[in-house]
Design an enzyme around this catalytic site. Structure first.
Site, mmCIF file in Angstrom:
data_model
loop_
_atom_site.group_PDB
_atom_site.id
_atom_site.type_symbol
_atom_site.label_atom_id
_atom_site.label_comp_id
_atom_site.label_asym_id
_atom_site.label_seq_id
_atom_site.Cartn_x
_atom_site.Cartn_y
_atom_site.Cartn_z
ATOM 1 C CB SER A 69 18.586 -2.230 5.244
ATOM 2 O OG SER A 69 19.443 -1.367 5.961
ATOM 3 C CD GLN A 70 11.879 -5.418 5.183
ATOM 4 O OE1 GLN A 70 11.937 -4.719 6.210
ATOM 5 N NE2 GLN A 70 10.751 -5.790 4.635
#
Ligand code: SAH
Length: 242
Positions: A69-70
């Site tokens: 994930s970011q």
């Protein structure tokens, strides 16, 4: 281009400090969460050829067609979970193990479930390299939770679910402070939902929008449902929200 810098590399350390400064500027307020991110070398959780991009604020591809994930999303979700030092935490969707490593810094113990064995194996390896000993990674269908280590004080789902998986609520300790954070939605639109125990019942609140890969398994998305972009809210019973 340098693609195989070792852990502890000064360049990565500086980039990590800059990431934490950016997150602070984006109003991540929890010093505990910021410290956990500052202590976790994201470059070790991405494929070696992507290490130069490890501190960009982007999701990146990992094995099995999945993504890490970011960083901003990791920070927001971790903050939303309000982990305490004595929390027993369940994470669904181990992926690279990055989020699990951050939870490990904040919690007493973490159980993380991943459906792809090769991702679980890779995550275990990196966590061991970092000397993180309070995370157990299991292979299985996390849409059903991990009953063997229940009840949990916090549950974080890092894949998009069509609705709140019932098994997860069953495995969350019904007491004030307990919290489930899960992205609910389909391919086009998901929002972060937090469920808490208040006055003897589970209360749902919807937060900001996010974008995750699908939760699979029994309480997850089927391939066809996900790819036909069916909107989930039509069959989402929002009991407690107006
Ligand atoms: N938290 C991860 C990123 C998660 S990406 C990280 O920090 O890198 C979502 C992950 O959920 C993927 O690895 C995917 O394989 C996994 N997943 C999807 N459905 C699942 C299920 N039913 N049970 C367990 N893991 C699942």
């Amino acid at each position: 281009m340098m693609s195989d810098k070792p852990a502890g590399d000064a360049g990565f350390d500086r980039q990590r400090e800059q990431l934490v400064a950016r997150l602070r500027a984006q109003r991540i307020a929890s010093e505990r969460v910021l410290a956990a991110i500052a202590a976790t070398p994201r470059e070790l959780f991405v494929p070696p050829e992507l290490r130069p991009l490890a501190y960009d604020d982007n999701a990146l591809p990992i094995a099995a067609g999945q993504t890490i994930s970011q960083p901003t999303v990791v920070a927001v979700m971790t903050e939303a979970l309000r982990v305490e030092p004595n929390s027993h935490v369940l994470e669904i969707g181990t992926g690279s193990g990055y989020q699990a490593a951050i939870l490990a810094h904040l919690a007493r113990s973490v159980v993380s479930v991943e459906v792809h064995p090769e991702l679980a194996e890779g995550a275990r390896r990196v966590l061991a390299t970092l000397g993180i000993e309070n995370v157990e990674v299991h292979v299985g269908d996390g849409s059903l939770g991990w009953p063997d280590a229940a009840p949990y004080d916090r549950i974080l789902v890092t894949a998009a679910a069509p609705e709140i998986p019932a098994a997860l609520l069953d495995q969350l300790r019904p007491q004030p402070g307990s919290r489930l954070v899960v992205p609910i939605g389909g391919r086009d639109f998901q929002s972060l939902v937090a469920v808490t125990w208040e006055n003897g019942e589970w209360v749902e609140r919807r937060g900001g929008s996010v974008r995750f890969v699908p939760l699979r398994g029994e309480a997850g998305w089927s391939d066809t449902e996900w790819s036909t972009r069916r909107h989930p809210f039509s069959r989402w019973r929002r009991k407690h929200n107006p």
